[in-house]
Design an enzyme around this catalytic site. Structure first.
Site, PDB file in Angstrom:
ATOM      1  CG  HIS A 126      -2.775   7.183 -19.198  1.00 52.96           C
ATOM      2  ND1 HIS A 126      -2.773   8.467 -19.677  1.00 52.96           N
ATOM      3  CD2 HIS A 126      -3.879   7.072 -18.408  1.00 52.96           C
ATOM      4  CE1 HIS A 126      -3.824   9.112 -19.204  1.00 52.96           C
ATOM      5  NE2 HIS A 126      -4.517   8.297 -18.437  1.00 52.96           N
ATOM      6  CD  GLN A 132     -15.334   8.460 -15.641  1.00 50.59           C
ATOM      7  OE1 GLN A 132     -15.420   7.252 -15.914  1.00 50.59           O
ATOM      8  NE2 GLN A 132     -14.208   9.008 -15.214  1.00 50.59           N
ATOM      9  CD  GLN A 190      -0.255   6.689  -4.260  1.00 50.07           C
ATOM     10  OE1 GLN A 190       0.599   5.801  -4.399  1.00 50.07           O
ATOM     11  NE2 GLN A 190      -0.070   7.740  -3.463  1.00 50.07           N
ATOM     12  CG  ASP A 211      -7.730   9.109 -10.783  1.00 49.79           C
ATOM     13  OD1 ASP A 211      -8.253  10.226 -10.703  1.00 49.79           O
ATOM     14  OD2 ASP A 211      -7.052   8.753 -11.760  1.00 49.79           O
TER      15      ASP A 211
END
Length: 286
Positions: free
Chosen positions: A37, A61, A151, A153
């Protein structure tokens, strides 16, 4: 300096004072920050006048049997990590409750089509509807000009890119490389659920992708098929794999004679923990 904003009203007030004529970078997260992050935030800081990192565990989600309730919420520790790494002004938008993002009566879903029906979408019905809806809200509320995603995800990023293109959203999407621990496991907030033995089992995911990658680098796509199919068949026999596939990296469709780069994607369960990973590889088809 890190400024924490908890309401949309406060965010709008801050924007009216400081955003005019400025480029704004956005890093959407669900918190429990790790180096992956922070690398996204670092890129945003390097490319924008103002950087916003959002911390919001998005209920839309998560499926009914997933880990929404136990997902780690560590806002204070997250802010300290940002303060330790950055001297620049960083805006943390951490909505105080769900109603800041989904006000009373909210009844809109942003839905992308075919891309959300495969891979993680096939195993997590409605998941990507929740992702695109919250990301659209965060794009709108933040007034960002650039947004940064990891990347790891990969499918999620492709879905968000498709939404952005189809809806003509005025924002640039940047996908950053996967951040990995020394043993090769992709960094994820869910890694903390793993025991030492679980973690060793989980390493089958990145090691399998590396094995397939090495085959593809040695031979053409056509000539590598026998070896790759042997790997795929041996792995998929293990019920812990949700999927293990090789797809065109540009559109997540089957590889064809025009494909120049593939993405190796896998989802693997260790107990109740579901992990995903991928690797991109340039290929020569034949």
């Amino acid at each position: 300096m890190v400024k924490v904003i908890r309401t949309v009203l406060e965010l709008k007030q801050y924007q009216s004072e400081f955003f005019e004529g400025k480029s704004v970078g956005l890093v959407p997260t669900m918190g429990n920050l790790h180096e992956g992050h922070l690398s996204l935030l670092e890129r945003s800081v390097s490319e924008n006048d103002i950087s916003i990192i959002t911390i919001f565990v998005n209920p839309k989600q998560f499926g009914p049997n997933e880990d929404f309730d136990k997902y780690p919420r560590t806002l204070e520790q997250d802010v300290l990590k940002i303060e330790d790494k950055f001297s620049e002004n960083i805006l943390v938008f951490a909505p105080k409750d769900n109603s800041e993002i989904y006000p009373e009566g909210f009844d809109t879903t942003i839905q992308v089509g075919a891309l959300t029906k495969i891979l993680c979408g096939a195993n997590r019905p409605g998941h990507f509807d929740g992702v695109t809806t919250v990301v659209y809200q965060l794009f709108s509320l933040s007034k960002a000009t650039n947004a940064y995603f990891g990347q790891k995800d990969y499918q999620q990023v492709k879905v968000i890119e498709k939404m952005t293109t189809d809806l003509h959203l005025p924002i640039k999407i940047t996908m950053m490389p996967i951040s990995r621990d020394q043993d090769g496991l992709a960094r994820s907030s869910r890694n903390q659920y793993l025991s030492a033995s679980d973690r060793e089992t989980a390493l089958l995911l990145p090691r399998t992708l590396v094995e397939i990658e090495s085959i593809l680098k040695e031979e053409t796509w056509v000539n590598s098929m026998i070896k790759i199919n042997e790997v795929l068949e041996s792995r998929i026999a293990d019920k812990n794999w949700d999927y293990l596939e090789i797809l065109d990296a540009s559109n997540l469709k089957p590889v064809n004679e025009n494909t120049t780069e593939v993405v190796l994607v896998g989802a693997f369960r260790v107990g109740s923990t579901r992990l995903i990973d991928n690797r991109k590889v340039e290929i020569k088809y034949a």
